[in-house]
Each structure stands twice: as structure tokens, then as C-alpha cells.
Scaffold this motif. Structure first.
Motif, mmCIF file in Angstrom:
data_model
loop_
_atom_site.group_PDB
_atom_site.id
_atom_site.type_symbol
_atom_site.label_atom_id
_atom_site.label_comp_id
_atom_site.label_asym_id
_atom_site.label_seq_id
_atom_site.Cartn_x
_atom_site.Cartn_y
_atom_site.Cartn_z
ATOM 1 N N HIS A 1 107.912 72.078 39.403
ATOM 2 C CA HIS A 1 106.971 73.153 39.735
ATOM 3 C C HIS A 1 105.992 72.699 40.805
ATOM 4 C CE1 HIS A 1 103.413 75.762 39.250
ATOM 5 N NE2 HIS A 1 104.309 76.696 39.020
ATOM 6 N N ARG B 1 116.341 73.932 31.282
ATOM 7 C CA ARG B 1 115.237 74.823 31.664
ATOM 8 C C ARG B 1 115.504 75.574 32.972
ATOM 9 N NH1 ARG B 1 112.354 77.639 33.925
ATOM 10 N NH2 ARG B 1 110.064 77.784 33.984
ATOM 11 N N TRP B 2 116.215 74.921 33.894
ATOM 12 C CA TRP B 2 116.410 75.458 35.230
ATOM 13 C C TRP B 2 117.898 75.647 35.527
ATOM 14 C CZ3 TRP B 2 111.656 76.297 37.470
ATOM 15 C CH2 TRP B 2 110.578 75.535 36.988
ATOM 16 N N SER B 3 118.191 76.547 36.458
ATOM 17 C CA SER B 3 119.573 76.761 36.904
ATOM 18 C C SER B 3 119.785 76.015 38.216
ATOM 19 C CB SER B 3 119.840 78.257 37.111
ATOM 20 O OG SER B 3 119.604 78.973 35.919
ATOM 21 N N ASP C 1 117.616 77.612 41.281
ATOM 22 C CA ASP C 1 117.687 79.043 41.541
ATOM 23 C C ASP C 1 116.356 79.741 41.301
ATOM 24 O OD1 ASP C 1 120.336 78.639 42.132
ATOM 25 O OD2 ASP C 1 121.085 79.349 40.189
ATOM 26 N N GLU C 2 115.617 79.303 40.293
ATOM 27 C CA GLU C 2 114.373 79.985 39.943
ATOM 28 C C GLU C 2 113.262 79.779 40.974
ATOM 29 O OE1 GLU C 2 116.618 79.214 36.146
ATOM 30 O OE2 GLU C 2 116.169 78.102 37.985
ATOM 31 N N THR C 3 113.288 78.658 41.679
ATOM 32 C CA THR C 3 112.217 78.371 42.642
ATOM 33 C C THR C 3 112.664 78.479 44.084
ATOM 34 O OG1 THR C 3 112.717 75.989 42.787
ATOM 35 C CG2 THR C 3 111.249 76.705 40.998
#
Length: 338
Positions: free
Chosen positions: A185, A226-228, A246-248
Motif C-alpha cells: 500500500h 490478500r491481493w491479485s 490488480d487492485e492497485t
């Protein structure tokens, strides 16, 4: 035989790998004592043992002449070397005439706030900043006394100066698993990349590396809870393999010297601040470029020494990490060119 008057040619080793990337150390000294890198009480080289700035430039230009297109200035901590910005300014001429494609820096960030603008004016476009934790107390422990605030100031200054920033994080058991989501993050919120690196058995540090070692395939499984992640073909000249989050929309690099050897595509050599050429991070091969330079006013002997070393570049490293083993390489990472 490579002669001073020979045309530009590619550096190709006996396995057909083209060397286009030089990591050039300007000092073995550092203002931190990271537990995976150094012992708490280090003995550094004396000033007379290391190359002058003029000699460092001469080495760099010799490698550029014979095919190197990317140079990363490293240490130790390169920004503790007095006058190092003058070296960047000198090499910027090679960027301007097109003989060098990229001039970059790896730093711990503690002096970056002072130098970011000058680096940008010298043609540096991106920097790698070592950052293993976002917790001030843990940072002080891992670095044996460092201040996280100065690193954050360095990151801010680098980005304000227009430098692209990549965060380098050494994966450490008991530390990185707890913080990996925050690190992702932090990096991606700031628009920086994040590269994770397995700890390597280089030099005595006073710590048990097996206790520190966190395999990146294990850490990746933790990330994917937690993340893709989507693997991508991004290449930046180094050994990292990259995945997009993918999320960020940001990128994570994985450097895996122990779990997944990357030697088959090695395009790098290292020159220490003492002028020793290492063609492999994890072997004891060495060529004395300092003596070669000082043997002749022109670069004939220097270029011949480089050519001979490249001919004998090892196929790969043989890192082993277990409780029965001692570090195969006695030199510390700070002296090996990080």
C-alpha cells in the motif's frame, strides 16, 4: 584482444550472455549497519585502497566503450562518498551523447534529501531505495540505529525532483510477513514500485541467516491471500521477475537468488570501490582493475583485463543456506556492490 583503439564491441561471456549492465561501487562504507548486510563492528577499506573519482569515471567509460549501456552507482551507501555528485555530473556527458542509456543509483535514502535535485540535474531518472520496514522501532533495530524519518524525507525529495522511485525490501522472516500489505500500500499509493529480495549468504553479520531467511515463493502465497497478482514481462535490466497487483495497478518485483536461480540470463558485472571486478555475485572470481589502470596511461591493459575476466565469468552462483554452512562468500554485500 581488446585495444584502446578498437571499435565499440559487445561484452559476451563464454555462455553467450551479453553483459550490458555495470554496478559500480564508490565506497564500502555505510551510515547504517543492517543486520543482513553487515556486522555491527565493521572494518572498512582505507582511503588509499579505494579508487579516486577520476579512476571510477575511467572504469565506467571503459565499460561504456565496450558495450555497457546501463550503470548503477552503489556502495555501501554511495551518497556518503565525498564528491560523488561530481562523478554523476561527469558521466552525464555519456547520457547526453547517447553512449550510455541509463545512469541510476541504489541508496538507503538517508542522504537523498540533500542530493536528489543534483542527481536529477545529472541525468539520473530513477533510484532504488532500500526500505525493509515501515515501523520506526523495527527500522532502528534492523539498521542498528537508523532513523526512518530521514528515509521518508529522501523519498519525498526524490519524487519532488522528478525521480522515479523503486523500494527494495529484503524479505526477513518474522518481519516482512507482518508488514507486506502495508509495504504494498505504501509503495503503490506513492506511485513507486516494490521489489522483494531474498537474503543472501554474503559475509559474517553476527546474525543467523537461516533465522532471517524468508523464501519468496512462501511470501508470494501470503501476498496472494490478500491481493491479485498477474505476472508481466517487464524487464528493467536486473534479475527481478515482476507481477502487477490488480487492485492497485502497481508492480511487485521478486529477486530470488536462493529459491529460483536467475543466472541463465545474467547481464551484469560488478566493480568494487577498490577496483576489483566480480563477474558473479555468488562466486569468488576477481580481477584487479586498479592495477591494470595504474599499469598504463591508456586503457589497453584495463580492457584486456576486463576481456579476460568476462571469458571466465561463471555459469552461476552456488548459494547454500543451512545451519551447518558458513557464508560461502566472505566479503560483505557492502563490499560486493549491492
Amino acid at each position: 584482444m581488446l585495444m584502446e583503439t578498437s571499435p565499440v564491441c559487445a561484452l559476451v561471456d563464454s555462455f553467450g550472455r551479453r553483459v550490458s549492465y555495470l554496478r559500480l561501487s564508490v565506497t564500502d562504507r555505510c551510515d547504517l549497519r543492517c543486520v543482513y548486510c553487515m556486522s555491527e563492528r565493521m572494518t572498512f577499506m582505507s582511503r588509499r585502497e579505494i579508487l579516486s573519482l577520476d579512476e571510477l569515471e575511467r572504469v565506467a567509460r571503459a565499460f561504456i566503450r565496450i558495450g555497457v549501456r546501463k550503470i548503477r552507482i552503489t556502495g555501501g551507501e554511495p551518497l556518503v562518498r565525498k564528491g560523488v555528485i561530481d562523478l554523476f555530473r561527469s558521466l552525464s556527458a555519456c547520457l547526453q551523447d547517447g553512449s550510455l542509456q541509463e545512469l541510476t543509483l541504489t541508496t538507503n535514502g538517508t542522504h537523498l534529501a540533500q542530493h536528489a535535485r543534483d542527481l536529477a540535474l545529472s541525468g539520473v531518472r530513477r533510484v532504488n531505495i532500500s526500505l525493509d520496514t515501515l515501523d520506526p522501532h523495527r527500522y532502528a533495530t534492523l539498521t542498528r540505529g537508523g532513523s526512518l524519518t530521514t528515509v521518508f524525507e529522501g523519498i519525498d525529495a526524490a519524487q519532488d525532483a522528478g525521480l522515479a522511485v523503486k523500494i527494495n525490501t529484503v524479505a526477513l522472516r518474522g518481519n516482512t510477513e507482518d508488514e507486506i500489505d502495508d509495504l504494498i500500500h505504501f509503495a503503490h499509493h506513492r506511485g513507486t514500485g516494490l521489489t522483494l529480495i531474498e537474503t543472501m549468504p554474503l559475509g559474517e553479520t553476527g546474525e543467523d541467516r537461516l533465522d532471517q531467511y524468508l523464501p519468496l515463493d512462501r511470501l508470494r502465497r501470503r501476498i496472494e491471500a490478500r491481493w491479485s497478482l498477474t505476472d508481466i514481462g517487464l524487464r528493467t535490466g536486473g534479475p527481478a521477475r515482476y507481477a502487477k497487483v490488480d487492485e492497485t495497478g502497481g508492480v511487485i518485483g521478486f529477486i530470488t537468488p536462493l529459491t529460483h536461480n536467475f543466472c541463465e540470463n545474467c547481464n551484469r558485472v560488478r566493480v568494487t570501490a577498490a577496483g576489483v571486478l566480480h563477474t558473479c555475485l555468488g562466486q569468488n572470481d576477481a580481477a584487479d582493475l586498479k592495477s591494470a589502470m595504474r599499469a598504463s596511461a591508456d586503457n589497453t591493459v584495463l580492457l584486456e583485463t576486463i576481456a579476460h575476466a568476462l571469458k571466465h565469468k561463471p555459469k552461476g552462483h552456488d548459494f547454500v543456506l543451512d545451519r551447518a554452512s558458513v557464508p560461502q562468500i566472505k566479503r560483505h554485500m557492502s563490499a560486493t556492490v549491492g
